[in-house]
Design a protein around this motif. Structure first.
Motif, PDB file in Angstrom:
ATOM      1  N   THR A  81       0.643  -1.197   0.124  1.00 50.90           N
ATOM      2  CA  THR A  81      -0.124  -0.114  -0.049  1.00 50.90           C
ATOM      3  C   THR A  81       0.865   1.312  -0.051  1.00 50.90           C
ATOM      4  OG1 THR A  81      -0.071  -0.013   2.426  1.00 50.90           O
ATOM      5  CG2 THR A  81      -1.874  -1.037   1.144  1.00 50.90           C
ATOM      6  N   ASN A  82       2.173   1.298   0.698  1.00 57.84           N
ATOM      7  CA  ASN A  82       3.034   2.335   0.458  1.00 57.84           C
ATOM      8  C   ASN A  82       4.160   2.316  -0.723  1.00 57.84           C
ATOM      9  OD1 ASN A  82       4.456   0.080   1.537  1.00 57.84           O
ATOM     10  ND2 ASN A  82       5.671   1.475   2.742  1.00 57.84           N
ATOM     11  N   LEU A  83       3.714   1.654  -1.813  1.00 56.24           N
ATOM     12  CA  LEU A  83       4.710   1.600  -2.750  1.00 56.24           C
ATOM     13  C   LEU A  83       3.729   1.703  -4.045  1.00 56.24           C
ATOM     14  CD1 LEU A  83       7.323   1.084  -4.365  1.00 56.24           C
ATOM     15  CD2 LEU A  83       7.095  -1.278  -4.125  1.00 56.24           C
ATOM     16  N   ASP A  84       3.928   2.544  -4.775  1.00 54.41           N
ATOM     17  CA  ASP A  84       3.127   2.885  -5.978  1.00 54.41           C
ATOM     18  C   ASP A  84       4.502   2.791  -7.105  1.00 54.41           C
ATOM     19  OD1 ASP A  84       0.782   3.355  -5.211  1.00 54.41           O
ATOM     20  OD2 ASP A  84       0.875   5.312  -4.935  1.00 54.41           O
ATOM     21  N   ILE A  85       3.958   2.070  -8.269  1.00 54.39           N
ATOM     22  CA  ILE A  85       5.017   1.570  -9.158  1.00 54.39           C
ATOM     23  C   ILE A  85       4.374   2.028 -10.840  1.00 54.39           C
ATOM     24  CG2 ILE A  85       6.207  -0.140 -10.702  1.00 54.39           C
ATOM     25  CD1 ILE A  85       6.127  -1.794  -8.048  1.00 54.39           C
ATOM     26  N   SER A  86       4.793   2.903 -11.290  1.00 55.34           N
ATOM     27  CA  SER A  86       4.170   3.591 -12.432  1.00 55.34           C
ATOM     28  C   SER A  86       5.271   3.446 -13.687  1.00 55.34           C
ATOM     29  CB  SER A  86       3.962   5.142 -12.337  1.00 55.34           C
ATOM     30  OG  SER A  86       3.435   5.390 -13.579  1.00 55.34           O
ATOM     31  N   VAL A  87       4.651   2.312 -14.795  1.00 54.40           N
ATOM     32  CA  VAL A  87       5.686   2.259 -15.662  1.00 54.40           C
ATOM     33  C   VAL A  87       5.213   3.339 -17.014  1.00 54.40           C
ATOM     34  CG1 VAL A  87       5.901  -0.071 -15.140  1.00 54.40           C
ATOM     35  CG2 VAL A  87       3.903   0.324 -16.661  1.00 54.40           C
ATOM     36  N   ASN A  88       5.842   3.208 -18.200  1.00 54.91           N
ATOM     37  CA  ASN A  88       5.765   3.866 -19.148  1.00 54.91           C
ATOM     38  C   ASN A  88       5.759   5.401 -18.697  1.00 54.91           C
ATOM     39  OD1 ASN A  88       5.641   1.827 -21.366  1.00 54.91           O
ATOM     40  ND2 ASN A  88       3.665   1.513 -20.315  1.00 54.91           N
ATOM     41  N   SER A  89       6.634   5.605 -17.786  1.00 52.78           N
ATOM     42  CA  SER A  89       6.712   7.045 -17.302  1.00 52.78           C
ATOM     43  C   SER A  89       8.206   7.411 -17.241  1.00 52.78           C
ATOM     44  CB  SER A  89       6.276   6.992 -15.741  1.00 52.78           C
ATOM     45  OG  SER A  89       4.841   6.319 -15.626  1.00 52.78           O
ATOM     46  N   LEU A  90       8.496   8.353 -18.170  1.00 49.32           N
ATOM     47  CA  LEU A  90       9.839   8.884 -18.556  1.00 49.32           C
ATOM     48  C   LEU A  90       9.719  10.193 -17.853  1.00 49.32           C
ATOM     49  CD1 LEU A  90      12.514   8.771 -20.219  1.00 49.32           C
ATOM     50  CD2 LEU A  90      11.088  10.238 -21.874  1.00 49.32           C
ATOM     51  N   VAL A  91      10.830  10.043 -16.829  1.00 48.31           N
ATOM     52  CA  VAL A  91      11.160  11.331 -16.060  1.00 48.31           C
ATOM     53  C   VAL A  91      12.169  12.134 -16.934  1.00 48.31           C
ATOM     54  CG1 VAL A  91      12.398  12.158 -14.137  1.00 48.31           C
ATOM     55  CG2 VAL A  91      11.043   9.986 -13.741  1.00 48.31           C
ATOM     56  N   THR A  92      11.560  13.613 -16.913  1.00 54.29           N
ATOM     57  CA  THR A  92      12.468  14.449 -18.065  1.00 54.29           C
ATOM     58  C   THR A  92      12.834  15.652 -17.330  1.00 54.29           C
ATOM     59  OG1 THR A  92       9.885  15.841 -18.095  1.00 54.29           O
ATOM     60  CG2 THR A  92      10.384  13.988 -19.771  1.00 54.29           C
ATOM     61  N   LYS A  93      12.911  15.745 -16.010  1.00 47.63           N
ATOM     62  CA  LYS A  93      13.533  16.842 -15.284  1.00 47.63           C
ATOM     63  C   LYS A  93      13.340  16.763 -13.786  1.00 47.63           C
ATOM     64  CE  LYS A  93      14.276  21.831 -15.334  1.00 47.63           C
ATOM     65  NZ  LYS A  93      13.616  23.150 -16.043  1.00 47.63           N
ATOM     66  N   ILE A  94      14.390  16.970 -13.191  1.00 47.18           N
ATOM     67  CA  ILE A  94      14.135  17.048 -11.626  1.00 47.18           C
ATOM     68  C   ILE A  94      14.077  18.739 -11.250  1.00 47.18           C
ATOM     69  CG2 ILE A  94      15.527  16.700  -9.662  1.00 47.18           C
ATOM     70  CD1 ILE A  94      17.016  14.399 -11.366  1.00 47.18           C
ATOM     71  N   PHE A 152       9.452  15.897 -13.002  1.00 46.51           N
ATOM     72  CA  PHE A 152       8.319  16.059 -13.878  1.00 46.51           C
ATOM     73  C   PHE A 152       8.606  14.740 -14.953  1.00 46.51           C
ATOM     74  CE2 PHE A 152       9.361  20.355 -13.006  1.00 46.51           C
ATOM     75  CZ  PHE A 152       8.001  21.072 -13.085  1.00 46.51           C
ATOM     76  N   PHE A 153       7.387  14.074 -15.268  1.00 47.30           N
ATOM     77  CA  PHE A 153       7.488  12.882 -16.092  1.00 47.30           C
ATOM     78  C   PHE A 153       6.417  12.838 -17.125  1.00 47.30           C
ATOM     79  CE2 PHE A 153       5.037  11.636 -12.371  1.00 47.30           C
ATOM     80  CZ  PHE A 153       3.976  10.837 -12.963  1.00 47.30           C
ATOM     81  N   ILE A 154       6.379  12.105 -18.108  1.00 44.01           N
ATOM     82  CA  ILE A 154       5.467  11.907 -19.034  1.00 44.01           C
ATOM     83  C   ILE A 154       4.944  10.592 -19.182  1.00 44.01           C
ATOM     84  CG2 ILE A 154       5.100  12.100 -21.646  1.00 44.01           C
ATOM     85  CD1 ILE A 154       7.177  14.136 -21.563  1.00 44.01           C
ATOM     86  N   LYS A 155       3.483  10.424 -18.971  1.00 41.40           N
ATOM     87  CA  LYS A 155       2.982   8.903 -19.133  1.00 41.40           C
ATOM     88  C   LYS A 155       1.663   9.334 -20.108  1.00 41.40           C
ATOM     89  CE  LYS A 155       1.279   5.394 -16.387  1.00 41.40           C
ATOM     90  NZ  LYS A 155       1.151   4.490 -15.298  1.00 41.40           N
ATOM     91  N   HIS A 156       1.560   8.257 -21.107  1.00 42.23           N
ATOM     92  CA  HIS A 156       0.573   8.419 -21.791  1.00 42.23           C
ATOM     93  C   HIS A 156       0.441  10.082 -22.470  1.00 42.23           C
ATOM     94  CE1 HIS A 156      -0.652   4.809 -20.330  1.00 42.23           C
ATOM     95  NE2 HIS A 156      -0.873   4.968 -19.165  1.00 42.23           N
ATOM     96  N   GLY A 157       1.528  10.503 -22.911  1.00 45.54           N
ATOM     97  CA  GLY A 157       1.555  11.974 -23.493  1.00 45.54           C
ATOM     98  C   GLY A 157       1.256  12.867 -22.653  1.00 45.54           C
ATOM     99  N   ARG A 158       1.007  12.698 -21.332  1.00 43.37           N
ATOM    100  CA  ARG A 158       0.660  13.769 -20.494  1.00 43.37           C
ATOM    101  C   ARG A 158       1.841  13.882 -19.477  1.00 43.37           C
ATOM    102  NH1 ARG A 158      -2.355  14.789 -15.647  1.00 43.37           N
ATOM    103  NH2 ARG A 158      -2.714  12.692 -15.402  1.00 43.37           N
ATOM    104  N   LYS A 159       2.226  15.397 -19.533  1.00 38.26           N
ATOM    105  CA  LYS A 159       3.242  15.736 -18.451  1.00 38.26           C
ATOM    106  C   LYS A 159       2.743  15.829 -17.113  1.00 38.26           C
ATOM    107  CE  LYS A 159       6.896  19.087 -17.939  1.00 38.26           C
ATOM    108  NZ  LYS A 159       7.410  20.445 -18.623  1.00 38.26           N
ATOM    109  N   GLN A 160       3.401  15.371 -16.158  1.00 40.93           N
ATOM    110  CA  GLN A 160       2.938  15.196 -14.779  1.00 40.93           C
ATOM    111  C   GLN A 160       4.197  15.772 -13.740  1.00 40.93           C
ATOM    112  OE1 GLN A 160       0.493  11.852 -13.571  1.00 40.93           O
ATOM    113  NE2 GLN A 160       0.776  11.043 -15.768  1.00 40.93           N
ATOM    114  N   PHE A 161       3.616  15.931 -12.558  1.00 43.54           N
ATOM    115  CA  PHE A 161       4.779  16.224 -11.446  1.00 43.54           C
ATOM    116  C   PHE A 161       4.565  15.717 -10.186  1.00 43.54           C
ATOM    117  CE2 PHE A 161       6.264  19.141  -8.053  1.00 43.54           C
ATOM    118  CZ  PHE A 161       7.433  19.180  -8.225  1.00 43.54           C
TER     119      PHE A 161
END
Length: 586
Positions: free
Chosen positions: A245-258, A269-278
């Protein structure tokens, strides 16, 4: 065919069909079952990269339910293709976009002449050979590079912690561990391996446990496999532990910047399914993206060599020598014909009965790739005093050499004519080149591959030493053990080096310039070092120098490449680092 035999055959075929086609029907893979559908805005730890180190860290840091962990992986989960679990077909994934980055070096003057586009490759695909390196490697980390706390005696407990030894004769060894996540087994026994080991003994070497007290000598390969299944960090550290419950794993998630604020790393910042997230990190961001992607991410974030970043228009956050000390082994593949059926032909390796044996029992040729290995010294007087110079890995076939990235004309001479003929391939590797290369940004686009300059063979002594390794292999071929099976290396008479006498120094130098390549044991692009070391990127606690809450943990922090494959020491470093982080909590 007699009725009982026919009935037995039908039963076996049905069983195989059931196992292969229905075992996973309508059932999610282990990898899928541990993924998270949604992620939070903030975690205690954000781990970038789910490879050898990242999987270990995500697992260990989430053992305490009071701390939250996010693992961001740019590729697919470890179970995406069930075939990844079959050790013998590891090289098939070298060109898979789901499992490998497929980066290539730049065309370099006078080398890689026989490779596609005159460029060598890069990969994180592991062929399941478990090799820690020499104890002298880690002592050098302390003595030469000032990395106190990272010596052999410091790391041995973590090699053992990670290991679950399956080899009966080694179960009581003080150098091996039982009950850890990563299984270590003997490679599938092929008669050719025994002749190779006998040849080593004729040359004055012992049969050794190369992961024990001394690495030097000849041995059957120790492999990361449990009942024939690849014992990888994703499966063993994450999959088998189940969803936390305290570990989330997200694949196809390219980190683009710290993101950094006043020299403090606060999120990524990372991009997943074409959407930028933070996502924010309350404690640490840990970059574990490997020897190419870790430096790339740091530089994209403004952490790297000042001049290089300025040339690309990237605002400089911290001037540190990221990517400036790329280290790797130099390798050349040499084939040999034999006249005895002691090798592993294609039918034995991947035929019906091998598939049946593997599917039902988890045994047979599909359980391993390399079969035997030797760790040698160019100067034998240094045996027991220094680390080995040369590694020779024996593959029991001449069928293919996907690893080498040969261009078509070279493959037509050195590979295609010998498919399904009795023989073997030896990977002769120079373990400690004198010069290092570099990894730089090609552009500011995170989807663009980095620039890799291996700098291989720019020091003539490296070419001389690799030539010495080839001579050692020739000496092995000339032993009574190898002569008894008709071993012959005449099939290496390549036309592109035919202007030199076959097996002369000039001939082998020509071959080195054409078909030698880096061996995908890439390290040291974010190397650790003591305070005041101008080449160091991280300190001895793996903190980026000058930046708070930002760490790096993968093979890129090695001060220098180890004397073998790099997966085992990467896991040990991650295990030790996880303990260090846990101690910081209190």
């Amino acid at each position: 065919m007699e009725l009982p035999r026919l009935t037995a055959l039908i039963v076996v075929v049905f069983a195989v069909g059931y196992a292969v086609f229905f075992k996973y029907k309508n059932k999610p893979s282990i990898g899928e079952s541990i993924l998270s559908d949604e992620i939070s805005d903030e975690y205690d730890y954000v781990v970038v990269g789910g490879g050898f180190a990242g999987s270990v860290l995500a697992s260990r840091l989430s053992e305490d339910a009071n701390y939250s962990v996010l693992l961001l992986e740019a590729g697919e989960h470890f179970d995406y293709d069930q075939n990844i679990h079959i050790p013998s077909i590891a090289f098939n994934f070298l060109k898979s976009n789901n499992f490998a980055w497929n980066y290539k070096s730049e065309t370099e003057k006078g080398i890689f002449l026989g490779l596609k586009d005159k460029r060598s490759g890069s990969s994180t695909i592991n062929a399941c050979m478990y090799a820690r390196g020499s104890p002298f490697d880690f002592e050098e980390w302390v003595k030469k590079y000032g990395c106190k706390g990272w010596g052999y005696n410091d790391l041995l407990p973590y090699f053992k912690k990670a290991e679950d030894i399956q080899i009966p004769r080694l179960k009581m060894s003080k150098y091996h561990g039982s009950g850890g996540p990563i299984a270590v087994s003997n490679a599938f026994s092929i008669p050719l391996a025994n002749y190779f080991i006998k040849a080593g003994k004729e040359r004055g070497y012992t049969e050794s446990d190369y992961n024990g007290k001394s690495q030097t000598g000849f041995s059957r390969v120790q492999t990361n496999a449990r009942f024939g299944v690849r014992s990888g960090t994703g499966l063993e550290y994450l999959g088998k532990r189940g969803k936390r419950t305290n570990l989330d794993i997200s694949v196809n998630s390219l980190v683009t910047k710290i993101k950094t604020e006043e020299k403090v790393a606060t999120g990524v910042f990372f991009i997943k399914h074409g959407r930028k997230q933070f996502v924010k990190a309350k404690r640490d961001i840990i970059v574990s993206a490997g020897a190419f992607n870790s430096p790339q991410l740091l530089m994209l974030s403004g952490i790297g060599p000042k001049t290089h970043l300025q040339d690309l228009g990237i605002p400089v956050v911290q001037d540190v020598p990221v990517g400036q000390t790329f280290d790797d082994h130099i390798n050349i593949a040499i084939s040999a014909n034999i006249n005895q059926s002691v090798h592993l032909d294609k039918e034995k390796a991947r035929g019906l009965w091998s598939t049946i044996e593997y599917t039902l029992l988890g045994t047979g040729p599909l359980t391993s790739l390399a079969t035997a290995v030797g760790f040698l010294h160019i100067d034998k007087t240094k045996m027991g005093k220094e680390r080995p110079d040369i590694m020779i890995i024996l593959l029991p076939t001449t069928d293919e050499n996907t690893l080498a990235n040969y261009n078509e004309s070279v493959a037509e001479e050195l590979i295609y004519p010998y498919i399904n003929t009795p023989g073997s391939t030896a990977f002769v590797s120079l373990l400690h080149p004198r010069v290092t290369g570099s990894v730089q940004l090609r552009s500011t686009d995170p989807f663009d591959s980095p620039l890799l300059d291996t700098n291989h063979l720019s020091d003539k002594q490296d070419e001389d030493d690799l030539l010495a390794g080839i001579r050692m292999f020739e000496e092995l071929i000339s032993t009574d053990a190898m002569k008894s099976i008709g071993a012959d290396i005449s099939i290496n008479q390549a036309s592109f080096c035919s202007h030199y006498k076959f097996r002369s120094d000039d001939f082998w130098r020509c071959m080195i310039r054409h078909i030698a390549h880096n061996f995908y044991h890439s390290t040291s692009t974010c190397k650790m070092g003591m305070k005041g070391d101008p080449t160091a990127v991280v300190d001895l606690d793996l903190r980026i120098k000058g930046i708070k809450n930002l760490r790096v943990c993968d093979a890129s922090v090695f001060p220098a490449v180890t004397s073998a494959n790099t997966n085992a020491p990467t896991i040990a470093v991650a295990e030790k680092f996880a303990d260090m982080l846990k101690k910081e909590r209190y």
